[in-house]
Design a protein around this motif. Structure first.
Motif, PDB file in Angstrom:
ATOM      1  N   ILE A   3      52.658 -22.864  -3.024  1.00 29.84           N
ATOM      2  CA  ILE A   3      51.425 -23.573  -2.219  1.00 29.84           C
ATOM      3  C   ILE A   3      51.443 -24.936  -2.683  1.00 29.84           C
ATOM      4  O   ILE A   3      51.214 -25.276  -3.619  1.00 29.84           O
ATOM      5  CB  ILE A   3      50.359 -22.527  -2.635  1.00 29.84           C
ATOM      6  CG1 ILE A   3      50.294 -21.096  -1.931  1.00 29.84           C
ATOM      7  CG2 ILE A   3      49.265 -23.081  -1.904  1.00 29.84           C
ATOM      8  CD1 ILE A   3      49.361 -20.200  -2.435  1.00 29.84           C
ATOM      9  N   ALA A   4      51.357 -25.622  -1.463  1.00 33.56           N
ATOM     10  CA  ALA A   4      51.295 -27.142  -1.777  1.00 33.56           C
ATOM     11  C   ALA A   4      49.892 -27.553  -2.075  1.00 33.56           C
ATOM     12  O   ALA A   4      49.355 -28.683  -2.769  1.00 33.56           O
ATOM     13  CB  ALA A   4      51.664 -27.874  -0.721  1.00 33.56           C
ATOM     14  N   ASN A   9      42.461 -21.244  -8.711  1.00 37.07           N
ATOM     15  CA  ASN A   9      41.231 -21.156  -7.976  1.00 37.07           C
ATOM     16  C   ASN A   9      41.434 -20.676  -6.423  1.00 37.07           C
ATOM     17  O   ASN A   9      40.528 -20.588  -5.602  1.00 37.07           O
ATOM     18  CB  ASN A   9      40.542 -22.369  -7.825  1.00 37.07           C
ATOM     19  CG  ASN A   9      39.761 -22.924  -9.014  1.00 37.07           C
ATOM     20  OD1 ASN A   9      39.495 -22.016  -9.955  1.00 37.07           O
ATOM     21  ND2 ASN A   9      39.645 -24.257  -9.265  1.00 37.07           N
ATOM     22  N   LEU A  10      42.526 -20.130  -6.200  1.00 41.09           N
ATOM     23  CA  LEU A  10      42.810 -19.524  -4.661  1.00 41.09           C
ATOM     24  C   LEU A  10      41.908 -18.482  -4.672  1.00 41.09           C
ATOM     25  O   LEU A  10      41.759 -17.565  -5.503  1.00 41.09           O
ATOM     26  CB  LEU A  10      44.363 -19.298  -4.736  1.00 41.09           C
ATOM     27  CG  LEU A  10      45.277 -20.479  -4.632  1.00 41.09           C
ATOM     28  CD1 LEU A  10      46.762 -20.022  -4.568  1.00 41.09           C
ATOM     29  CD2 LEU A  10      44.997 -21.260  -3.261  1.00 41.09           C
ATOM     30  N   GLN A  11      41.401 -18.143  -3.492  1.00 40.65           N
ATOM     31  CA  GLN A  11      40.661 -17.126  -3.151  1.00 40.65           C
ATOM     32  C   GLN A  11      41.194 -16.425  -1.765  1.00 40.65           C
ATOM     33  O   GLN A  11      41.475 -17.194  -0.870  1.00 40.65           O
ATOM     34  CB  GLN A  11      39.359 -17.426  -2.820  1.00 40.65           C
ATOM     35  CG  GLN A  11      38.441 -17.841  -4.215  1.00 40.65           C
ATOM     36  CD  GLN A  11      37.275 -18.416  -4.130  1.00 40.65           C
ATOM     37  OE1 GLN A  11      36.582 -18.179  -3.086  1.00 40.65           O
ATOM     38  NE2 GLN A  11      36.612 -19.040  -5.167  1.00 40.65           N
ATOM     39  N   ILE A  12      40.887 -15.118  -1.457  1.00 40.06           N
ATOM     40  CA  ILE A  12      41.353 -14.774  -0.104  1.00 40.06           C
ATOM     41  C   ILE A  12      40.339 -15.330   0.992  1.00 40.06           C
ATOM     42  O   ILE A  12      39.312 -15.435   0.728  1.00 40.06           O
ATOM     43  CB  ILE A  12      40.860 -12.985  -0.283  1.00 40.06           C
ATOM     44  CG1 ILE A  12      41.682 -12.331  -1.186  1.00 40.06           C
ATOM     45  CG2 ILE A  12      40.808 -12.554   1.100  1.00 40.06           C
ATOM     46  CD1 ILE A  12      41.306 -10.836  -1.296  1.00 40.06           C
ATOM     47  N   GLY A  13      41.030 -15.589   1.978  1.00 42.50           N
ATOM     48  CA  GLY A  13      40.411 -16.523   3.136  1.00 42.50           C
ATOM     49  C   GLY A  13      40.522 -17.823   3.166  1.00 42.50           C
ATOM     50  O   GLY A  13      40.654 -18.634   4.080  1.00 42.50           O
ATOM     51  N   ASP A  14      41.175 -18.357   1.809  1.00 40.97           N
ATOM     52  CA  ASP A  14      41.203 -19.802   2.041  1.00 40.97           C
ATOM     53  C   ASP A  14      42.472 -20.223   2.778  1.00 40.97           C
ATOM     54  O   ASP A  14      43.449 -19.496   3.095  1.00 40.97           O
ATOM     55  CB  ASP A  14      41.775 -20.232   0.638  1.00 40.97           C
ATOM     56  CG  ASP A  14      40.592 -20.403  -0.503  1.00 40.97           C
ATOM     57  OD1 ASP A  14      39.428 -20.607   0.079  1.00 40.97           O
ATOM     58  OD2 ASP A  14      41.068 -20.437  -1.580  1.00 40.97           O
ATOM     59  N   GLN A  15      42.435 -21.145   3.762  1.00 40.05           N
ATOM     60  CA  GLN A  15      43.309 -21.771   4.580  1.00 40.05           C
ATOM     61  C   GLN A  15      44.441 -22.725   3.588  1.00 40.05           C
ATOM     62  O   GLN A  15      43.815 -23.679   2.907  1.00 40.05           O
ATOM     63  CB  GLN A  15      42.938 -22.560   5.592  1.00 40.05           C
ATOM     64  CG  GLN A  15      43.968 -22.816   6.842  1.00 40.05           C
ATOM     65  CD  GLN A  15      43.401 -23.621   7.810  1.00 40.05           C
ATOM     66  OE1 GLN A  15      42.366 -24.029   8.073  1.00 40.05           O
ATOM     67  NE2 GLN A  15      44.265 -23.760   9.065  1.00 40.05           N
ATOM     68  N   ILE A  16      45.614 -22.371   3.647  1.00 38.82           N
ATOM     69  CA  ILE A  16      46.628 -22.955   2.651  1.00 38.82           C
ATOM     70  C   ILE A  16      47.755 -23.658   3.623  1.00 38.82           C
ATOM     71  O   ILE A  16      47.927 -23.304   4.481  1.00 38.82           O
ATOM     72  CB  ILE A  16      46.801 -22.252   1.642  1.00 38.82           C
ATOM     73  CG1 ILE A  16      47.924 -20.935   2.109  1.00 38.82           C
ATOM     74  CG2 ILE A  16      45.846 -21.719   0.687  1.00 38.82           C
ATOM     75  CD1 ILE A  16      48.469 -20.331   1.081  1.00 38.82           C
ATOM     76  N   ILE A  61      54.029 -24.905   6.386  1.00 37.56           N
ATOM     77  CA  ILE A  61      53.434 -23.708   7.058  1.00 37.56           C
ATOM     78  C   ILE A  61      52.081 -23.763   6.797  1.00 37.56           C
ATOM     79  O   ILE A  61      51.627 -23.677   5.501  1.00 37.56           O
ATOM     80  CB  ILE A  61      54.178 -22.610   6.795  1.00 37.56           C
ATOM     81  CG1 ILE A  61      55.698 -22.536   7.219  1.00 37.56           C
ATOM     82  CG2 ILE A  61      53.595 -21.278   7.322  1.00 37.56           C
ATOM     83  CD1 ILE A  61      56.668 -21.451   6.963  1.00 37.56           C
ATOM     84  N   LEU A  62      50.976 -23.537   7.748  1.00 42.88           N
ATOM     85  CA  LEU A  62      49.738 -23.156   7.450  1.00 42.88           C
ATOM     86  C   LEU A  62      49.611 -21.541   7.564  1.00 42.88           C
ATOM     87  O   LEU A  62      50.013 -21.148   8.415  1.00 42.88           O
ATOM     88  CB  LEU A  62      48.922 -23.725   8.575  1.00 42.88           C
ATOM     89  CG  LEU A  62      48.686 -25.415   8.243  1.00 42.88           C
ATOM     90  CD1 LEU A  62      47.985 -25.988   9.432  1.00 42.88           C
ATOM     91  CD2 LEU A  62      48.041 -25.925   7.204  1.00 42.88           C
TER      92      LEU A  62
END
Length: 115
Positions: free
Chosen positions: A86-87, A44-51, A57-58
């Motif tokens: 990606i955690a 479900n990752l999308q462009i713009g998500d903060q991960i 590392i953010l």
């Protein structure tokens, strides 16, 4: 053997079976459930998500494909990471933010192509 000794032996065998079979099965089920949740998050990752990456590392997702994700960790600093690195997702991009993000991306691509 008396009746109580037989009952005690059966109880001991049942407790051993519970310890050796049921507890590991429950742990395996819990681990599978957690792995499924991580797979769902990666899907479900999308462009713009903060991960947040596994090492803490953010960053914000700039682009992604099946295996790799481009993450902006500072202004004009973009790194490529594997999806499995990606955690978690700190902040998902909302519908309103997606529209603004699309405007920003189209404006930046128009500015870069005009030079």
């Amino acid at each position: 053997m008396t009746f109580w000794q037989i009952i005690l032996a059966i109880m001991v065998v049942l407790v051993c079976l519970l310890y050796l079979v049921a507890i590991p099965l429950a742990k395996r089920h819990a681990m599978q459930k957690q792995a499924d949740a991580v797979d769902q998050m990666h899907a479900n990752l999308q462009i713009g998500d903060q991960i947040v990456l596994i090492d803490g590392i953010l960053g914000n997702i700039q682009s992604l494909n099946q295996e790799n994700v481009q993450v902006e960790i500072a202004e004009k600093t973009v790194i490529t990471v594997k999806r499995m690195g990606i955690a978690g997702v700190v902040k998902e991009v909302s519908g309103h933010d997606k529209a603004e993000l699309g405007k920003v991306h189209s404006a930046t691509s128009a500015a870069t192509t005009s030079h």
